[in-house]
Design a protein around this motif. Structure first.
Motif, PDB file in Angstrom:
ATOM      1  N   UNK A   1      16.791 -46.313  38.034  1.00  0.00           N
ATOM      2  CA  UNK A   1      17.265 -45.089  37.397  1.00  0.00           C
ATOM      3  C   UNK A   1      16.843 -45.122  35.944  1.00  0.00           C
ATOM      4  N   UNK A   2      17.255 -44.091  35.200  1.00  0.00           N
ATOM      5  CA  UNK A   2      16.895 -44.052  33.782  1.00  0.00           C
ATOM      6  C   UNK A   2      18.045 -44.533  32.906  1.00  0.00           C
ATOM      7  N   UNK A   3      19.262 -44.432  33.440  1.00  0.00           N
ATOM      8  CA  UNK A   3      20.447 -44.748  32.646  1.00  0.00           C
ATOM      9  C   UNK A   3      20.967 -43.557  31.854  1.00  0.00           C
ATOM     10  N   UNK A   4      20.292 -42.423  31.952  1.00  0.00           N
ATOM     11  CA  UNK A   4      20.696 -41.240  31.169  1.00  0.00           C
ATOM     12  C   UNK A   4      21.337 -40.186  32.054  1.00  0.00           C
ATOM     13  N   UNK A   5      22.606 -39.833  31.770  1.00  0.00           N
ATOM     14  CA  UNK A   5      23.235 -38.778  32.574  1.00  0.00           C
ATOM     15  C   UNK A   5      22.782 -37.384  32.138  1.00  0.00           C
ATOM     16  N   UNK A   6      22.457 -36.539  33.099  1.00  0.00           N
ATOM     17  CA  UNK A   6      21.988 -35.166  32.824  1.00  0.00           C
ATOM     18  C   UNK A   6      22.799 -34.211  33.714  1.00  0.00           C
ATOM     19  N   UNK A   7      23.264 -33.102  33.124  1.00  0.00           N
ATOM     20  CA  UNK A   7      24.107 -32.175  33.889  1.00  0.00           C
ATOM     21  C   UNK A   7      23.262 -31.138  34.629  1.00  0.00           C
ATOM     22  N   UNK A   8      23.902 -30.436  35.559  1.00  0.00           N
ATOM     23  CA  UNK A   8      23.209 -29.372  36.307  1.00  0.00           C
ATOM     24  C   UNK A   8      22.681 -28.309  35.336  1.00  0.00           C
ATOM     25  N   UNK A   9      23.516 -27.926  34.362  1.00  0.00           N
ATOM     26  CA  UNK A   9      23.063 -26.875  33.435  1.00  0.00           C
ATOM     27  C   UNK A   9      21.949 -27.366  32.520  1.00  0.00           C
TER      28      UNK A   9
END
Ligand code: NAD
Ligand code: WQD
Length: 340
Positions: A261-269
């Motif tokens: 994974x990247x370790x970075x959380x990204x939201x749907x928006x």
């Protein structure tokens, strides 16, 4: 190295087959094309300048797999073949257990018979379920919340048991987070059949005018903007992770697990905005109720793969959206037109 790739005509398998060929490895793909098209491998050959060998077979077919091992004599196996739709797995669970567990056992028996002792397996961050809070490390508790996820969890245990029983085995379990993107050529990419289950292919089809709006499943999570957050990893980075794992396993036996994974959380928006920027299109969306079984947040602690494999994800979500849109625009109906 000679690498037998099961499921190599599929989304992640085709990108990994290309990366293997480009790195100078010889590849044999075994795939029943139950969820893919032979056109993906024709394009892999065009991009690589040489073709993988191809066997049209179900990996549960012992005679076909035995024949593939006898003729190709692989040094290592990468096992992508499997059914992967979470919702469908709750409707036809036995098919998921038969295909996913059956193919793995057939493969491990053929490896033992033919003296092949290295396997890399496509697991999933779904095994972290809702048992703990992200970021997930490889030591976070595992389980699963649906039949698909249970097949991944069970296969991890089968591989651990096989490894414990045979110290010569080298097993690499790769827990992918959310693979997105496409090869930068726009020639290969994700080609879901029917209505896409996953966010990125759905958004891409909205941008391309194939669907009129996105349904956002919930905006009342405890996240940055209320929508679900995930760890989206570019499929070309993911493919490179398989080569790094093979490299490591060449001189390390035993059972290993790595998050990819990247370790970075990204939201749907945030994905919607990134795709709008990449495509120049507006993505209309409507907020609906949460989707059953979804967690608020899932993202990796990706340090172990970096420390042990020397691998990390380089590409950004913006690049993945550009690459997805290029693939979608050049192939509005996926590989279908080429198949006709
Ligand atoms: P995909 O469906 O595009 O590729 C899987 C390939 O395996 C297809 O070409 C299909 O025809 C083939 N196949 C399936 N069952 C088979 C069998 N029994 N014998 C022979 N061929 C068979 O899926 P993908 O997205 O490339 O996923 C590859 C692997 O990674 C799967 O095991 C999947 O569960 C896992 N994974 C995928 C994701 C994701 O979001 N795409 C995330 C985590 C893990
Ligand atoms: C991502 C986010 C949705 C579609 C699944 C499997 C997992 C793995 C990857 C194989 C979530 C939201 C989605 C839509 C939305 N596959 N969403 N509208 O659920 O994280 O993971 O694929 O191993 O096992 O469970 O991925 O792309 O479906 O969803 O709002 O039309 O997008 O709620 O927050 P998910 P996804």
């Amino acid at each position: 190295m000679r690498v037998l790739v099961t499921g190599g005509a599929g989304y992640i398998g085709s990108h990994t087959t290309l990366a293997l060929l480009e790195a100078g490895h010889d590849v044999m793909v075994v795939d029943d094309l139950s969820n893919s098209s032979p056109e993906s491998l024709r394009r892999v050959a065009e991009l690589a300048g040489r073709a993988p060998e191809f066997v049209l077979a179900n990996v549960r077919d012992e005679a076909a797999v035995d024949g593939a091992f006898a003729s190709f004599r692989p040094d290592a196996v990468i096992h992508f073949a499997g059914w992967k739709a979470v919702g469908e797995s709750t409707e036809i669970p036995l098919t998921y257990y038969r295909e996913n567990l059956g193919s793995t056992i057939t493969l491990l028996e053929a490896m033992a018979k033919h003296g092949c002792s290295t396997i890399v397996f496509s697991s999933s961050a779904t095994v972290y379920g809702d048992l703990s809070e992200p970021p997930f490390t490889e030591d976070s508790p595992t389980g699963a919340t649906n039949p698909y996820g249970r097949t991944k969890h069970m296969i991890e245990q089968i591989l651990a048991d096989a490894s414990a029983a045979d110290p010569r085995l080298s097993v690499g379990v790769l827990r992918y987070f959310n693979p997105i993107g496409a090869h930068e050529s726009g020639r290969i990419g994700e080609d879901p059949r029917g209505i896409p289950n996953n966010l990125l292919p759905y958004v891409a089809q909205v941008a391309a005018g194939r669907r009129d709006h996105l349904t956002v499943y919930g905006d009342d999570y405890e996240t940055v903007d209320g929508t679900g957050v995930r760890d989206y990893i570019h499929v070309v980075d993911l493919a490179a992770g398989h080569l790094a794992a093979l490299n490591h396993l060449a001189d390390h036996d035993g059972f290993h697990v790595w998050n990819l994974g990247t370790g970075t959380p990204i939201s749907v928006l945030e994905i919607v905005r990134a795709f709008e920027k990449a495509s120049g299109q507006t993505i209309p969306y409507e907020v609906a109720a949460r989707r059953a079984g979804d967690v608020a947040a899932s993202y990796a602690d990706a340090h172990l793969a970096e420390d042990e494999l020397g691998w990390r994800a380089d590409k950004t979500v913006d690049e993945a959206c550009v690459d997805t849109y290029r693939w979608q625009s050049a192939n509005p109906n996926g590989f279908q037109a080429a198949d006709a």
